[in-house]
Design a protein around this motif. Structure first.
Motif, PDB file in Angstrom:
ATOM      1  N   ARG A 230      -5.861 -10.303  -3.783  1.00 39.50           N
ATOM      2  CA  ARG A 230      -4.652  -9.490  -3.883  1.00 39.50           C
ATOM      3  C   ARG A 230      -5.004  -8.082  -4.341  1.00 39.50           C
ATOM      4  O   ARG A 230      -5.728  -7.909  -5.317  1.00 39.50           O
ATOM      5  CB  ARG A 230      -3.656 -10.110  -4.861  1.00 39.50           C
ATOM      6  CG  ARG A 230      -3.048 -11.418  -4.378  1.00 39.50           C
ATOM      7  CD  ARG A 230      -1.999 -11.907  -5.365  1.00 39.50           C
ATOM      8  NE  ARG A 230      -1.384 -13.147  -4.931  1.00 39.50           N
ATOM      9  CZ  ARG A 230      -0.412 -13.772  -5.603  1.00 39.50           C
ATOM     10  NH1 ARG A 230       0.017 -13.271  -6.752  1.00 39.50           N
ATOM     11  NH2 ARG A 230       0.098 -14.899  -5.126  1.00 39.50           N
ATOM     12  N   CYS A 231      -4.467  -7.105  -3.658  1.00 38.95           N
ATOM     13  CA  CYS A 231      -4.646  -5.721  -4.068  1.00 38.95           C
ATOM     14  C   CYS A 231      -3.561  -5.358  -5.079  1.00 38.95           C
ATOM     15  O   CYS A 231      -2.384  -5.677  -4.858  1.00 38.95           O
ATOM     16  CB  CYS A 231      -4.562  -4.778  -2.874  1.00 38.95           C
ATOM     17  SG  CYS A 231      -5.937  -4.937  -1.706  1.00 38.95           S
ATOM     18  N   ASN A 233      -0.705  -3.195  -7.020  1.00 38.57           N
ATOM     19  CA  ASN A 233       0.347  -2.435  -6.363  1.00 38.57           C
ATOM     20  C   ASN A 233       0.050  -0.946  -6.231  1.00 38.57           C
ATOM     21  O   ASN A 233       0.712  -0.253  -5.461  1.00 38.57           O
ATOM     22  CB  ASN A 233       1.696  -2.643  -7.097  1.00 38.57           C
ATOM     23  CG  ASN A 233       1.612  -2.279  -8.575  1.00 38.57           C
ATOM     24  OD1 ASN A 233       0.687  -1.593  -9.011  1.00 38.57           O
ATOM     25  ND2 ASN A 233       2.574  -2.750  -9.357  1.00 38.57           N
ATOM     26  N   PRO A 236      -3.224   2.265  -2.208  1.00 40.92           N
ATOM     27  CA  PRO A 236      -2.556   2.831  -1.033  1.00 40.92           C
ATOM     28  C   PRO A 236      -2.713   1.899   0.170  1.00 40.92           C
ATOM     29  O   PRO A 236      -3.677   1.137   0.266  1.00 40.92           O
ATOM     30  CB  PRO A 236      -3.305   4.155  -0.807  1.00 40.92           C
ATOM     31  CG  PRO A 236      -3.981   4.454  -2.103  1.00 40.92           C
ATOM     32  CD  PRO A 236      -4.301   3.120  -2.710  1.00 40.92           C
ATOM     33  N   SER A 237      -1.790   1.958   1.101  1.00 38.66           N
ATOM     34  CA  SER A 237      -1.819   1.070   2.269  1.00 38.66           C
ATOM     35  C   SER A 237      -3.078   1.278   3.108  1.00 38.66           C
ATOM     36  O   SER A 237      -3.622   0.320   3.675  1.00 38.66           O
ATOM     37  CB  SER A 237      -0.574   1.296   3.130  1.00 38.66           C
ATOM     38  OG  SER A 237      -0.483   2.651   3.536  1.00 38.66           O
ATOM     39  N   ASP A 238      -3.575   2.521   3.185  1.00 36.02           N
ATOM     40  CA  ASP A 238      -4.777   2.751   3.997  1.00 36.02           C
ATOM     41  C   ASP A 238      -6.027   2.162   3.347  1.00 36.02           C
ATOM     42  O   ASP A 238      -6.964   1.747   4.033  1.00 36.02           O
ATOM     43  CB  ASP A 238      -4.977   4.248   4.301  1.00 36.02           C
ATOM     44  CG  ASP A 238      -4.707   5.147   3.110  1.00 36.02           C
ATOM     45  OD1 ASP A 238      -4.483   4.625   2.004  1.00 36.02           O
ATOM     46  OD2 ASP A 238      -4.716   6.380   3.287  1.00 36.02           O
ATOM     47  N   ARG A 240      -5.896  -0.665   1.538  1.00 37.82           N
ATOM     48  CA  ARG A 240      -5.726  -2.093   1.809  1.00 37.82           C
ATOM     49  C   ARG A 240      -6.225  -2.444   3.207  1.00 37.82           C
ATOM     50  O   ARG A 240      -6.909  -3.463   3.402  1.00 37.82           O
ATOM     51  CB  ARG A 240      -4.251  -2.474   1.685  1.00 37.82           C
ATOM     52  CG  ARG A 240      -3.686  -2.316   0.279  1.00 37.82           C
ATOM     53  CD  ARG A 240      -2.162  -2.455   0.308  1.00 37.82           C
ATOM     54  NE  ARG A 240      -1.576  -2.113  -0.964  1.00 37.82           N
ATOM     55  CZ  ARG A 240      -1.092  -2.987  -1.843  1.00 37.82           C
ATOM     56  NH1 ARG A 240      -1.143  -4.281  -1.570  1.00 37.82           N
ATOM     57  NH2 ARG A 240      -0.561  -2.587  -2.973  1.00 37.82           N
ATOM     58  N   ARG A 241      -5.874  -1.590   4.190  1.00 37.75           N
ATOM     59  CA  ARG A 241      -6.291  -1.857   5.569  1.00 37.75           C
ATOM     60  C   ARG A 241      -7.803  -1.764   5.714  1.00 37.75           C
ATOM     61  O   ARG A 241      -8.425  -2.560   6.427  1.00 37.75           O
ATOM     62  CB  ARG A 241      -5.598  -0.882   6.524  1.00 37.75           C
ATOM     63  CG  ARG A 241      -4.101  -1.160   6.713  1.00 37.75           C
ATOM     64  CD  ARG A 241      -3.538  -0.357   7.866  1.00 37.75           C
ATOM     65  NE  ARG A 241      -3.568   1.075   7.602  1.00 37.75           N
ATOM     66  CZ  ARG A 241      -2.564   1.747   7.047  1.00 37.75           C
ATOM     67  NH1 ARG A 241      -1.453   1.115   6.690  1.00 37.75           N
ATOM     68  NH2 ARG A 241      -2.652   3.046   6.854  1.00 37.75           N
ATOM     69  N   TRP A 265      -8.844   7.433   5.650  1.00 35.64           N
ATOM     70  CA  TRP A 265      -8.871   7.503   4.191  1.00 35.64           C
ATOM     71  C   TRP A 265     -10.255   7.901   3.710  1.00 35.64           C
ATOM     72  O   TRP A 265     -10.389   8.726   2.800  1.00 35.64           O
ATOM     73  CB  TRP A 265      -8.488   6.140   3.596  1.00 35.64           C
ATOM     74  CG  TRP A 265      -8.502   6.129   2.088  1.00 35.64           C
ATOM     75  CD1 TRP A 265      -7.495   6.529   1.254  1.00 35.64           C
ATOM     76  CD2 TRP A 265      -9.592   5.730   1.239  1.00 35.64           C
ATOM     77  NE1 TRP A 265      -7.884   6.399  -0.062  1.00 35.64           N
ATOM     78  CE2 TRP A 265      -9.170   5.904  -0.095  1.00 35.64           C
ATOM     79  CE3 TRP A 265     -10.877   5.235   1.476  1.00 35.64           C
ATOM     80  CZ2 TRP A 265      -9.983   5.600  -1.186  1.00 35.64           C
ATOM     81  CZ3 TRP A 265     -11.682   4.936   0.388  1.00 35.64           C
ATOM     82  CH2 TRP A 265     -11.242   5.119  -0.924  1.00 35.64           C
TER      83      TRP A 265
END
Length: 426
Positions: A230-231, A233, A236-238, A240-241, A265
């Motif tokens: 789990r990342c 909160n 950043p979404s980039d 995570r990807r 990123w």
């Protein structure tokens, strides 16, 4: 024994001790000709030869001569006497990256800057046919400007080390950072294994802790094999990807370094030093670096899974150096040696220390003090667990006697004597 102020080879004045292992010590030193600060690794020839480390030392020196990069610790020269080898290295004033991150996660731009330097250094190594195989925070150093320096190539491999199948087969590295296919023991691509380790490092820089942390061994196994993490909160979404592509348990679909370098990123501010302080730490009350409070239950040898080794290593979380009072009477280590070799080594050490040995079934031994006032009355239980024919976990704990004397026997007598069969201490 080297002393502060000693002049080596009429060239380097030795300063304070920076660190030490079983066969080597690292000192700060100053070049008396130009005043340049360096680090000198002093290796005891006799001890290293007895431990069979000569090839590892040669490999480390040859690799560091081969790889020249801004973010790889530079080797200046190698000197030797009849009893010692002196490796003169670039001095990284900031010390281990581990010590920085242990204080708290890094801010995003600092973490990205460190990661950019890491990928650049690893890419240079791979282009020269060198696979590090032990990338972790403790082997990443920081210079006085906050720049990264990759160090410790003792476990590295050259492309010539590959077998006919084009793969590497030696299992090595620190378990918490090792790719799943390495422990799987079916051969692995050194470059792809290094990339996995880089992904673990990126996660730690951003989160302040490792991606897989579970007290239950089977849950740990399941999560690693599925890359189930789990990342926090604040990721950043980039990021995570990108992590999804790096921490891919399938090495065939894992992102290569060339694609990491093309990531949007990753490319932000590439080549530009962040404007904030050199190693800006972002404290987070949501992240606590601490040891497990619950001791994992050990199963019988026939039921242990090879991935259990991950949860029993000091590399599992950043708190390996912080040991509570409840752990002082017990130590564990992993070994790649067969059980017979481990038993023989322990018997040899016990004989040298005048300890009586009582062997029982199921990989159990008992060492009891019988000679010398310090060891009198000290009893040590040893239990050996088998993961696979060449992966063993050894647990040593006090069975009777004074705790202080038990700890002295372990630290001063037993641990140095068995270092050649140890892969990793808990």
């Amino acid at each position: 024994m080297e002393k502060k102020g000693t002049i080596l080879m009429e060239r380097y004045e030795l300063g304070r001790l920076l660190g030490q292992g079983n066969f080597a010590k690292v000192y700060y030193a100053r070049d008396v000709k130009n005043g340049q600060s360096v680090a000198i690794k002093v290796i005891d020839k006799e001890k290293s030869l007895k431990a069979g480390l000569s090839e590892q030392i040669k490999r480390e020196i040859s690799v560091m001569k081969l790889v020249k990069h801004l973010n790889v610790l530079q080797l200046y020269e190698v000197m030797a006497t009849k009893s010692k080898i002196y490796i003169v290295l670039e001095y990284a004033k900031g010390g281990e990256l581990f010590n920085k991150v242990a204080k708290g996660r890094l801010k995003e731009d600092i973490a990205r800057w460190i990661f950019q330097q890491l990928i650049s250094a690893v890419d240079c190594c791979h282009n020269r046919g060198v696979y590090h195989r032990d990338l972790k925070l403790e082997n990443l150093l920081i210079d006085e400007d906050g720049g990264l320096k990759v160090s410790d190539f003792g476990l590295s491999a050259l492309s010539e080390s590959k077998r006919l199948d084009g793969m590497l087969h030696t299992m090595c590295g620190t378990p918490a950072y090792v790719a799943p296919e390495v422990i799987n023991r079916k051969g692995y691509d050194g470059a792809k294994a290094d990339i996995w380790s880089c992904g673990v490092i990126l996660y730690v820089l951003m989160a302040g802790h490792l991606p897989f942390q579970e007290a239950n061994l089977m849950e740990m196994y399941k999560k690693i094999t599925r890359a189930d993490y789990r990342c926090p909160n604040w990721f950043p979404s980039d990021v995570r990807r990108l992590l999804l592509k790096i921490l891919d348990p399938n090495p065939n679909t894992r992102i290569p370094i060339s694609k990491i370098m093309e990531n949007s990123w990753f490319k932000k501010g590439l080549g530009t030093r962040p404007m904030r302080s050199k190693m800006d730490i972002k404290e987070s009350p949501q992240v606590e670096i601490r040891p497990f409070t619950k001791k994992p239950e050990l199963q019988k040898p026939s039921n242990l899974n090879a991935f259990d080794i991950i949860s029993l290593s000091s590399g599992l979380d950043l708190s390996g150096l912080f040991i509570g009072d409840d752990k002082k009477e017990e130590i564990r280590f992993t070994s790649l040696q067969p059980a017979s070799t481990i038993v023989s080594k322990l018997e040899e050490v016990a004989t040298n220390l005048n300890l009586k040995v009582a062997k029982k079934d199921g990989g159990f031994m008992k060492l009891a003090g019988s000679g010398g006032a310090r060891k009198e009355g000290v009893g040590i239980d040893v239990e050996i667990f088998e993961f696979a024919p060449s992966i063993h976990l050894v647990e040593m704990k006090k069975s009777n006697g004074d705790t202080f004397e038990y700890q002295k026997v372990l630290k001063l007598d037993i641990q140095p004597a068995i270092s050649d069969i140890v892969w990793a201490w808990q």
